[in-house]
Design an enzyme around this catalytic site. Structure first.
Site, PDB file in Angstrom:
ATOM      1  N   ASP A  22      47.940 -13.859  -9.568  1.00 20.25           N
ATOM      2  CA  ASP A  22      47.101 -13.094  -8.641  1.00 20.25           C
ATOM      3  C   ASP A  22      47.811 -12.705  -7.347  1.00 20.25           C
ATOM      4  OD1 ASP A  22      47.043 -15.901  -8.174  1.00 20.25           O
ATOM      5  OD2 ASP A  22      45.346 -15.646  -6.810  1.00 20.25           O
ATOM      6  N   GLU A  35      44.999 -18.209  -8.342  1.00 24.71           N
ATOM      7  CA  GLU A  35      45.479 -19.383  -7.585  1.00 24.71           C
ATOM      8  C   GLU A  35      45.069 -19.294  -6.119  1.00 24.71           C
ATOM      9  OE1 GLU A  35      47.249 -21.960  -5.077  1.00 24.71           O
ATOM     10  OE2 GLU A  35      47.909 -19.880  -4.969  1.00 24.71           O
TER      11      GLU A  35
HETATM   12 ZN   LIG Z   1      49.818 -17.920  -1.514  1.00 24.81          ZN
HETATM   13 ZN   LIG Z   2      51.419 -18.863  -4.073  1.00 25.43          ZN
END
Ligand SMILES: [Zn+2]
Ligand SMILES: [Zn+2]
Length: 412
Positions: free
Chosen positions: A100, A158
């Site tokens: 991401d 994440e």
């Molecule tokens: Zn980051």
């Molecule tokens: Zn990262």
């Protein structure tokens, strides 16, 4: 420190390194393609499509749509396992990468700059995906070089709200059961040609909270008729600093930060309510639950003494990233071979930043490490999450080489 990776005289021109160095232009191309189309967590549609297409083209077995946009690729080694007394003759090792991007407008003027307005790969996850993809392709071509199974996990979200936990819940560590996991973060806090790895805590547990102080508004000249939420907040913010200073064992690192404070509308009006938000970081898993309780105790006590009320919303986001000692030693030994100098492996690399790799490391033994990627000579040293963040792409093939050598050592 300058990497000895790309032009070392001792390069093994017939082995793993040579083959992986030949992958470098491909890695750069993939990373740049991903960089141009950044997507936020659980919206990594184009990213996942790109990765799945490359896996497909290479004939690599994989499953898409895991925890929404995640992908798991499986490569089975063809080497006969050595009977090394470990018991499990065909181990399964997982490699984890995140996919991401962030809601940041890119300011870099590079040909591969972000084409998505307001979105940017400013943490290097485009590089992580390219490294994992390169590892998958190398392994598929070199199945004779390892025994057992390798699972490559491409994880969404994440940066938030977190894709590791849903992927584990979706069963990515099962069937075949994963024995250990490794992952890396390209790291501009370390120079290219270095690897940050250590046993135990690498990154901090992340918790956050929002609190509204409910006072009683009124005229700025008549405070006796009010409960001043600004004065109450000031006392709370000062008192919260005593948690780290006076309650936590000084040997344990911890942070309590109030990053937001909002109150009031006019200089002669006493604010009815005040709102503050903060983040908490610590390494020691034994402190889990401690900050939540202590923060509420302080807020509650001060509010009570001042006649105010409060509304507290406290969340535990990611646990601390804790490396297994044996897996950290495996990565350290491999990293030393790859950077070709013991000085390039840096154990003093802890950060209070957080990472949801921690959920994988809670589930199975493993190691997360930092791959140095800063190169000030090329103006590639901006910090992560900066609108001018970029890294030295030489690190991409180093990442693949570390993963491959770890696999060949572990799955043997
Ligand atoms: Zn980051
Ligand atoms: Zn990262």
């Amino acid at each position: 420190m300058v990497s000895t990776f790309s032009n070392s005289a001792s390069v093994d021109l017939s082995g793993v390194r040579f083959t992986i160095r030949n992958l470098q232009p491909q890695l750069v191309e993939w990373r740049r393609r991903l960089h141009q189309k950044p997507e936020l967590g659980f919206k990594e549609k184009l990213t996942a499509e790109f990765i799945a297409n490359k896996l497909q083209e290479s004939g690599i077995e994989h499953q898409t749509g895991v925890a929404q946009t995640g992908i798991v690729a499986i490569i089975k080694g063809e080497k006969s396992p050595l009977n090394n007394g470990r018991g499990n003759l065909a181990p399964t090792l997982a490699i984890r990468a995140d996919m991401d991007a962030l809601p940041i407008q890119e300011l870099n003027e590079v040909p591969y700059r972000s084409q998505h307005d307001g979105l940017m790969h400013a943490c290097g996850h485009d590089g992580h995906s390219a490294i994992a993809l390169g590892t998958a392709c190398y392994l598929q071509q070199n199945r004779h070089s390892f025994a057992g199974t390798v699972k490559i996990i491409f994880q969404p979200a994440e940066e938030g709200p977190g894709g590791a936990k849903p992927m584990i819940e979706a069963g990515v560590l099962k069937n075949p059961d994963v024995d250990a996991i490794i992952g890396l973060h390209l790291w501009n806090n370390l120079p290219l040609g270095t690897v940050g790895v250590r046993p135990g805590a690498l990154m901090a547990a992340v918790e956050s909270f929002d609190c509204t102080i409910l006072g009683k508004g009124g005229h700025g000249a008549m405070p006796h008729q009010t409960v001043d939420s600004v004065v109450v907040s000031a006392q709370i913010i000062n008192a919260l600093q005593t948690i780290v200073a006076r309650n936590v064992n000084p040997i344990d690192s911890a942070v309590v930060t109030i990053g937001e404070l909002h109150a009031g509308t006019k200089r002669n009006v006493i604010a009815d309510t005040a709102r503050m938000s903060g983040t908490v970081r610590y390494f020691n898993p034994e402190l889990s639950g401690f900050f939540k309780a202590r923060i509420e105790q302080i807020i509650s006590g001060i509010c009570q003494s001042q006649g105010a009320n409060y509304d507290l919303n406290y969340r535990s986001l990611y646990p601390a990233v804790i490396n297994d000692a044996k897996m950290a030693e495996l990565v350290r030994a491999v990293a030393e071979e790859v950077v070709e100098t013991p000085l390039g492996v840096i154990p003093e690399c802890q950060t209070m930043g957080g990472e949801d790799m921690s959920f994988f490391l809670q589930a199975v033994p493993g190691c997360y490490f930092f791959l140095g990627s800063a190169n000030p000579a090329k103006d590639l040293a901006y910090p992560h999450h900066h609108p001018r963040f970029d890294f030295d792409e030489t690190a991409l093939a180093m990442g693949v080489e570390i993963f491959v050598r770890c696999i060949e050592k572990f799955c043997n």
